[in-house]
Design a protein around this motif. Structure first.
Motif, PDB file in Angstrom:
ATOM      1  N   UNK A  32       0.850  -1.183   0.000  1.00  0.00           N
ATOM      2  CA  UNK A  32       0.000   0.000   0.000  1.00  0.00           C
ATOM      3  C   UNK A  32       0.885   1.233   0.000  1.00  0.00           C
ATOM      4  N   UNK A  33       0.327   2.341  -0.482  1.00  0.00           N
ATOM      5  CA  UNK A  33       1.113   3.573  -0.519  1.00  0.00           C
ATOM      6  C   UNK A  33       0.252   4.760  -0.106  1.00  0.00           C
ATOM      7  N   UNK A  34       0.908   5.795   0.353  1.00  0.00           N
ATOM      8  CA  UNK A  34       0.196   6.999   0.805  1.00  0.00           C
ATOM      9  C   UNK A  34       1.005   8.225   0.409  1.00  0.00           C
ATOM     10  N   UNK A  35       0.334   9.363   0.392  1.00  0.00           N
ATOM     11  CA  UNK A  35       1.024  10.645   0.225  1.00  0.00           C
ATOM     12  C   UNK A  35       0.649  11.502   1.425  1.00  0.00           C
ATOM     13  N   UNK A  36       1.660  12.039   2.085  1.00  0.00           N
ATOM     14  CA  UNK A  36       1.407  12.797   3.312  1.00  0.00           C
ATOM     15  C   UNK A  36       1.981  14.203   3.151  1.00  0.00           C
ATOM     16  N   UNK A  37       1.158  15.184   3.447  1.00  0.00           N
ATOM     17  CA  UNK A  37       1.668  16.558   3.422  1.00  0.00           C
ATOM     18  C   UNK A  37       1.471  17.158   4.818  1.00  0.00           C
ATOM     19  N   UNK A  38       2.569  17.625   5.349  1.00  0.00           N
ATOM     20  CA  UNK A  38       2.535  18.281   6.657  1.00  0.00           C
ATOM     21  C   UNK A  38       2.654  19.788   6.422  1.00  0.00           C
ATOM     22  N   UNK A  39       1.772  20.549   7.063  1.00  0.00           N
ATOM     23  CA  UNK A  39       1.774  22.004   6.888  1.00  0.00           C
ATOM     24  C   UNK A  39       2.395  22.667   8.113  1.00  0.00           C
ATOM     25  N   UNK A  40       2.958  23.828   7.849  1.00  0.00           N
ATOM     26  CA  UNK A  40       3.616  24.555   8.937  1.00  0.00           C
ATOM     27  C   UNK A  40       2.608  25.062   9.966  1.00  0.00           C
ATOM     28  N   UNK A  41       1.316  25.063   9.598  1.00  0.00           N
ATOM     29  CA  UNK A  41       0.307  25.478  10.582  1.00  0.00           C
ATOM     30  C   UNK A  41      -0.087  24.333  11.525  1.00  0.00           C
ATOM     31  N   UNK A  42       0.626  23.226  11.396  1.00  0.00           N
ATOM     32  CA  UNK A  42       0.394  22.140  12.346  1.00  0.00           C
ATOM     33  C   UNK A  42      -0.708  21.184  11.937  1.00  0.00           C
ATOM     34  N   UNK A  43      -1.089  21.209  10.661  1.00  0.00           N
ATOM     35  CA  UNK A  43      -2.066  20.239  10.177  1.00  0.00           C
ATOM     36  C   UNK A  43      -1.381  19.311   9.186  1.00  0.00           C
ATOM     37  N   UNK A  44      -2.054  18.195   8.917  1.00  0.00           N
ATOM     38  CA  UNK A  44      -1.512  17.247   7.944  1.00  0.00           C
ATOM     39  C   UNK A  44      -2.655  16.631   7.151  1.00  0.00           C
ATOM     40  N   UNK A  45      -2.353  16.310   5.899  1.00  0.00           N
ATOM     41  CA  UNK A  45      -3.312  15.613   5.052  1.00  0.00           C
ATOM     42  C   UNK A  45      -2.659  14.326   4.561  1.00  0.00           C
ATOM     43  N   UNK A  46      -3.391  13.215   4.733  1.00  0.00           N
ATOM     44  CA  UNK A  46      -2.889  11.915   4.294  1.00  0.00           C
ATOM     45  C   UNK A  46      -3.844  11.410   3.226  1.00  0.00           C
ATOM     46  N   UNK A  47      -3.299  10.977   2.084  1.00  0.00           N
ATOM     47  CA  UNK A  47      -4.160  10.562   0.969  1.00  0.00           C
ATOM     48  C   UNK A  47      -3.763   9.179   0.463  1.00  0.00           C
ATOM     49  N   UNK A  48      -4.769   8.374   0.144  1.00  0.00           N
ATOM     50  CA  UNK A  48      -4.533   7.067  -0.474  1.00  0.00           C
ATOM     51  C   UNK A  48      -5.827   6.589  -1.111  1.00  0.00           C
ATOM     52  N   UNK A  49      -5.711   5.679  -2.066  1.00  0.00           N
ATOM     53  CA  UNK A  49      -6.885   5.178  -2.787  1.00  0.00           C
ATOM     54  C   UNK A  49      -7.620   4.081  -2.010  1.00  0.00           C
ATOM     55  N   UNK A  50      -7.491   4.071  -0.713  1.00  0.00           N
ATOM     56  CA  UNK A  50      -8.160   3.051   0.102  1.00  0.00           C
ATOM     57  C   UNK A  50      -9.660   3.324   0.179  1.00  0.00           C
ATOM     58  N   UNK A  51     -10.396   2.456   0.871  1.00  0.00           N
ATOM     59  CA  UNK A  51     -11.844   2.611   1.029  1.00  0.00           C
ATOM     60  C   UNK A  51     -12.225   2.534   2.498  1.00  0.00           C
ATOM     61  N   UNK A  52     -13.449   2.966   2.758  1.00  0.00           N
ATOM     62  CA  UNK A  52     -14.027   2.818   4.102  1.00  0.00           C
ATOM     63  C   UNK A  52     -15.482   2.395   3.920  1.00  0.00           C
ATOM     64  N   UNK A  53     -15.724   1.079   4.004  1.00  0.00           N
ATOM     65  CA  UNK A  53     -17.099   0.602   3.791  1.00  0.00           C
ATOM     66  C   UNK A  53     -17.909   0.639   5.086  1.00  0.00           C
ATOM     67  N   UNK A  54     -17.311   1.222   6.129  1.00  0.00           N
ATOM     68  CA  UNK A  54     -18.041   1.329   7.384  1.00  0.00           C
ATOM     69  C   UNK A  54     -17.245   1.034   8.637  1.00  0.00           C
ATOM     70  N   UNK A  55     -16.133   0.273   8.548  1.00  0.00           N
ATOM     71  CA  UNK A  55     -15.408  -0.081   9.771  1.00  0.00           C
ATOM     72  C   UNK A  55     -14.774   1.121  10.462  1.00  0.00           C
ATOM     73  N   UNK A  56     -14.501   2.191   9.694  1.00  0.00           N
ATOM     74  CA  UNK A  56     -13.889   3.360  10.320  1.00  0.00           C
ATOM     75  C   UNK A  56     -12.487   3.648   9.822  1.00  0.00           C
ATOM     76  N   UNK A  57     -12.220   3.313   8.556  1.00  0.00           N
ATOM     77  CA  UNK A  57     -10.895   3.565   7.986  1.00  0.00           C
ATOM     78  C   UNK A  57     -10.493   5.035   8.154  1.00  0.00           C
ATOM     79  N   UNK A  58     -11.423   5.937   7.841  1.00  0.00           N
ATOM     80  CA  UNK A  58     -11.119   7.366   7.978  1.00  0.00           C
ATOM     81  C   UNK A  58     -10.578   7.671   9.381  1.00  0.00           C
ATOM     82  N   UNK A  59     -11.255   7.123  10.360  1.00  0.00           N
ATOM     83  CA  UNK A  59     -10.932   7.447  11.748  1.00  0.00           C
ATOM     84  C   UNK A  59      -9.643   6.786  12.200  1.00  0.00           C
ATOM     85  N   UNK A  60      -9.516   5.487  11.944  1.00  0.00           N
ATOM     86  CA  UNK A  60      -8.360   4.765  12.471  1.00  0.00           C
ATOM     87  C   UNK A  60      -7.077   5.204  11.772  1.00  0.00           C
TER      88      UNK A  60
END
Lengths: 329, 721
Positions: B446-474
């Protein structure tokens, strides 16, 4: 095109006029069954006549002698009625175990006894069904028929009637108030539905121009001592595989002076069991008497394979219903 | 640090409960048209004639597409994805006049509204000529080995030691046949696809999918496009349980329809269509033979499975995988066979294979314990496998003993009267039963792209799915944990094939696969920032970015299985205990209590994990007591193809559910120490309930579901024998 036309009736008279003059038009009240059929193209009517705007059909009227239910009374409205609960407990108990609260908020007492069967072949329009398409054959007779009838069937149809309410109404000698183009008439509830015979597509004895206006229920000591028991495949929101509406009146010696027994989930129409009622009369209200009388319920029953278990289940359901009723008399 | 292991509320919860989460059918590209399907009714044959005039003349109908006028697609050869059957060819919709199963789509109507499309579809008339095919009756005499029987995961035959010889010579033996019916996923959200082509011939698909990359690859080949010409978007999935693993024919039809209509088209399946347009858990018949020594040591386990498949694809699954590894048995043998029917192809459904195999094996184990006069739990402990005897490898971790102990204690197993039909509650018969659960732990690249911002936030992106178990959250928690940020400052994006590659969201492997990629990406991000000119030791990477006046910093991260697959065997385990109440007159079964204890490795979010586990228990109640596709073997149809007649549990069927995750971490399997919990939660529930029904009634019913008719007929049979 196979579109759906919709008309709103301001009065029952105008409703009877429209349905009497448009072939295959149907009245819609709660619509909880009709909408399923529209969605699945199972006998979709070309025209529905909405009677929800008709005045005077939403009341439960109570006096010392009888109770009248208007056709548009919602199922939950009956459940919440203390007088009905007191005078006709079997009716309220049958409604409590009907469908789900959401459905009961919408479904009406007028529509409920006219809902269509749950037979798997009726509900799948790609399969043979004499009720849906006369002459196409019966898929259930030698097919998947564990929910089908052991009483009242014919070589053309073994579809069960699915209503719980109708079973209680049949047991408690309700009267149907009918309005048609030629005026009003009364019909014993037990004569509302027809046996399938060789015309299973004809399900009731209402003329094309007739609609149910409501019901009359006479208060009797027997009706006050009534009970409804339902056996089903899951805890809620499911039709009966077997049910029994029973009523008992005992004399001072504890003997059964009068009895009513009607059953559901096993028959092609709400099914009164006269021979069981007769067998109960004069007997002491014991478990033994109940079991002996209940055994007569399957005297004329015919099983078709998957539904053979109902031969065992039906007498037990009746006996249990009678036992539970006796315990609270 | 420390977000891993916290019961964080779902980050997408507010969007879901306020209706702003957008599911596949809910996108509204401008000028969208709607499609509806027409289905054949015979199980095998040819379309002789098809009349579309009446449908075409309906105002609002844009086009009616049949095999006669459908565009010829290139259908470039596809390497079977891991979610596809190993042999055969998926149905090519509207491709020819051949009919392979009842319910096959034979025409497609495109119209200005959904209602018009459906009404016009009903006006398409056709005639068919039936022909001989594979047949409709499941007959084990027609069984054959899977044509790709050498596939490691479901070999036609496998044996360790001389199982038949050991069975023949053992002092204690039992055997029985077990039936599991055809089961349907019945997720709340129906499958739907919206297709839109742009002026440059690029295709966008909004689809219900557990694997957007796979849908992109399949559609790319079906239409002869380049990879960058297809984009698949699927941000939310309303339950799937495996039904959205494959790229099903309706996705191709939606794209076809949009090309014909020259505008976006939505194809949303009806509930009845879901019983033929996607797959199902196959009807499977199994024979189990067990033999033991006088002291209760298993000498032989022999299990044969006959699984249903279609006539056009060989669907096999790992029904028999647990047989060789679950117990410390001196010998074991498995035989796997397929029976073809003229029906649509099965597909994985939660715990595919293992749920089926464990149902039969765990009922048989219970019967053997009874035959030995041993407590069912004691019998299982007596035969506890300390090592995977099938692969002949040590387990990377195994806390099954702890699952047994924890669940037994919480359940109160010691109160069980060992005699059958001995426990009562008023008129009701009470029974206690238990079963083991097992599922192979898996990890994929699996692969991901992560961008960390100087304002202390981060965005993580990948072509994964969340059919309900809570992928977004975990996944948000893993990133927050490894970046040392508060959970609310991390955003996780998924469900878009234009994002970095992710594996299929199935098989309980999303956390092991994507989770470790997130962790690896975070580490790479921190290392790279720490190596920047001017970075100082020990400072948080956000501080570095701020000090160096960089707005943000992005890295790609990836993870893949290591060498441990060759040195260790990895499984998740569980123990399920059930209490039932049986009405002896009516044969109705209630489940007042289920207790499950699970070894799923590290639990990233105990709150969503519990939700997933009790969801599996509810599904298990359905499997045990009410779920079954009622197949008519004259018509080739599942007769109860809707939610009114195919029963799933309602609230009234569910009482006390308790799910416990025992102390466990598997750092050999992967750096995060996770194993996966989705499938294990369904595995073992049905046999635990069936074993409890036996304990309550003395009736050993080896066919699911345990409906009143089966109990009453079994009672009659027991009385007459």
């Amino acid at each position: 095109m196979s579109g759906l036309a919709y008309a709103r009736a301001a009065s029952l008279e105008s409703a009877t006029e429209v349905i009497g003059s448009h072939r295959a038009a149907e009245v819609i009240a709660g619509g909880t069954d009709l909408l399923q059929r529209l969605e699945e193209h199972v006998l979709p009517p070309p025209l529905v006549v909405d009677i929800n705007g008709v005045e005077g059909l939403r009341a439960i009227e109570v006096d010392d002698h009888e109770i009248r239910l208007g056709a548009l009374v919602r199922l939950n409205q009956v459940i919440e009625s203390a007088p009905v609960r007191d005078a006709f407990p079997a009716i309220v108990e049958a409604l409590i175990v009907t469908a789900s609260p959401q459905v009961r908020n919408l479904a009406t007492v007028g529509g409920n006894p006219l809902q269509k069967t749950r037979c798997l072949y009726f509900r799948d329009q790609s399969t043979p069904c004499n009720k849906r398409e006369p002459g196409s054959g019966c898929g259930a007779l030698e097919g998947r028929n564990r929910i089908n009838a052991i009483l009242g069937g014919s070589e053309h149809c073994i579809a069960t009637h699915p209503s719980d309410f109708a079973v209680a109404m049949a047991a408690l000698d309700a009267t149907v108030l009918v309005v048609g183009a030629r005026g009003e008439r009364r019909l014993p509830f037990t004569e509302l539905h027809r046996l399938p015979g060789d015309t299973p597509h004809l399900e009731h004895n209402l003329a094309p121009d007739e609609v149910i206006e409501g019901y009359r229920l006479t208060r009797t000591p027997l009706a006050r001592h009534s009970h409804y028991l339902k056996v089903r495949d899951r805890g809620e929101f499911e039709w009966a595989i077997c049910s029994a509406a029973v009523a008992l009146e005992l004399d001072h010696g504890g003997r059964i002076a009068d009895a009513r027994v009607a059953v559901g989930g096993v028959a092609t129409k709400p099914w009164r069991l006269g021979q069981v009622e007769t067998a109960l009369q004069g007997r002491q209200a014991t478990a033994e008497a109940f079991a002996e009388a209940a055994a007569l319920s399957v005297q004329n029953a015919v099983a078709h394979g998957d539904n053979a278990y109902k031969l065992a289940l039906l007498p037990r359901t009746i006996a249990r219903a009678l036992t539970e009723l006796r315990e609270r008399l | 640090m420390g977000a891993i292991g916290k019961p964080v509320a779902r980050v997408d919860g507010p969007a879901k409960v306020t209706g702003t989460a957008t599911y596949a059918a809910e996108f509204h590209p401008e000028n969208m048209a709607y499609a509806a399907l027409v289905h054949g009714t015979i199980p095998r044959g040819w379309i002789k004639s098809i009349a579309t005039d009446a449908a075409e003349s309906v105002p609002g109908v844009i086009a009616v597409v049949t095999h006669l006028n459908a565009p010829r697609l290139p259908w470039k050869p596809v390497d079977a994805a891991p979610v596809d059957p190993g042999e055969g060819e998926q149905l090519r919709p509207l491709h020819s006049d051949e009919i392979l199963f009842a319910g096959q789509p034979i025409a497609l109507v495109i119209a200005e509204s959904q209602e018009t499309a459906r009404a016009a579809a009903a006006l398409v008339s056709f005639t068919c000529v039936p022909s001989d095919g594979a047949g409709l009756v499941f007959d084990r005499a027609r069984a054959r080995p899977p044509s790709d029987g050498t596939r490691e995961s479901y070999p036609a035959e496998w044996e360790r030691g001389d199982a038949e010889g050991a069975f023949a010579s053992a002092p204690r033996r039992i055997e029985g046949s077990y039936l599991q019916p055809r089961l349907f996923h019945n997720a709340m959200e129906p499958h739907a696809t919206i297709a839109a082509w742009d002026d440059e011939g690029k295709l966008t698909l909004w689809d219900k999918s557990q694997w957007v990359d796979n849908v992109r690859d399949q559609i790319t080949r079906n239409f002869g496009l380049a990879e960058d010409e297809v984009r698949v978007i699927s941000p939310f999935v309303g339950g799937a349980f495996g039904s959205a693993l494959r790229c099903w024919p309706h996705v191709t039809m939606a794209a076809m329809a949009a090309r014909i209509a020259r505008r976006p088209v939505r194809l949303e399946l009806t509930r009845r269509e879901l019983y033929t347009a996607v797959g199902y858990r196959p009807y499977t018949l199994q024979d189990v033979k067990l033999a033991a020594d006088e002291d209760g040591r298993l000498r032989s386990v022999i299990q044969t499975a006959y699984g249903l498949t279609s006539a056009y694809e060989d669907y096999g699954e790992e029904v028999l995988d647990p047989v060789g590894m679950l117990y410390d048995t001196m010998s074991a043998r498995t035989v796997y066979r397929l029976v073809e029917l003229d029906t649509n192809t099965p597909t994985p459904m939660r715990g595919p294979g293992a749920v089926t195999g464990v149902f039969a094996l765990e009922m048989a184990i219970d019967e053997m314990a009874d035959a030995m006069d041993m407590d069912p739990l004691e019998f299982r402990l007596k035969n506890y496998a300390e090592r995977d005897l099938k692969k002949d490898l040590p387990f990377s971790s195994k806390a099954l003993r702890s699952c047994y102990e924890t669940a037994a204690l919480r359940f109160g197993w010691e109160k069980r009267d060992p005699r059958r039909r001995a426990m009562h509650d008023g008129n009701m018969l009470v029974g206690y039963g238990m079963a083991t659960a097992v599922w192979p732990a898996m990890q994929a690249p699996a692969s991901v792209r992560i961008r960390l911002f100087a304002n202390g936030t981060a965005v993580v992106r990948t072509a994964a799915s969340d059919m309900g178990p809570g992928t977004y959250t975990s996944m948000t928690q893993v990133a927050a944990d490894r970046l040392d940020l508060p959970v609310e400052r991390v955003t996780f994006e998924l469900g878009d094939s234009s994002l970095p590659m992710a594996p299929v969201h199935g098989g309980s492997m999303t956390m092991a696969s994507v989770g470790n990629a997130v962790a690896a990406g975070c580490k790479k991000l921190r290392d790279d920032i720490a190596r920047l000119d001017g970075a100082e030791d020990g400072e948080h990477p956000v501080e570095t970015l701020m000090r160096l006046r960089r707005d943000s910093f992005e890295v790609d991260g990836a993870a893949e299985p290591g060498a441990e697959a060759g040195t260790h065997s990895s499984y998740a385990f569980g123990a399920v205990f059930a209490e039932v109440r049986v009405d002896p007159d009516f044969g109705t079964v209630r489940v007042p209590r289920l207790v499950g204890a699970y070894d799923g490795g590290v639990i990233v979010n105990p709150r969503t994990a519990r939700s997933q586990a009790i969801g599996g228990m509810v599904q298990g109640i359905g499997m045990a007591l009410m779920e079954a596709g009622e197949w008519d073997d004259r018509l080739g149809r599942v007769m109860n193809a809707n939610l009114a007649e195919y029963l799933v549990p309602v609230h009234a069927d569910v009482e006390e559910l308790e799910a416990v995750f025992v102390e466990s971490e598997d750092r050999i399997f992967n750096p995060l120490g996770v194993k996966g919990i989705a499938e294990i939660a369904l595995c073992g529930v049905a046999p635990a309930i069936a074993n409890a029904v036996w304990h309550a009634t003395g009736l050993r019913i080896r066919e699911l579901p345990l409906t009143p008719d089966r109990l009453l007929m079994a009672e009659q049979a027991a009385r007459t024998s």
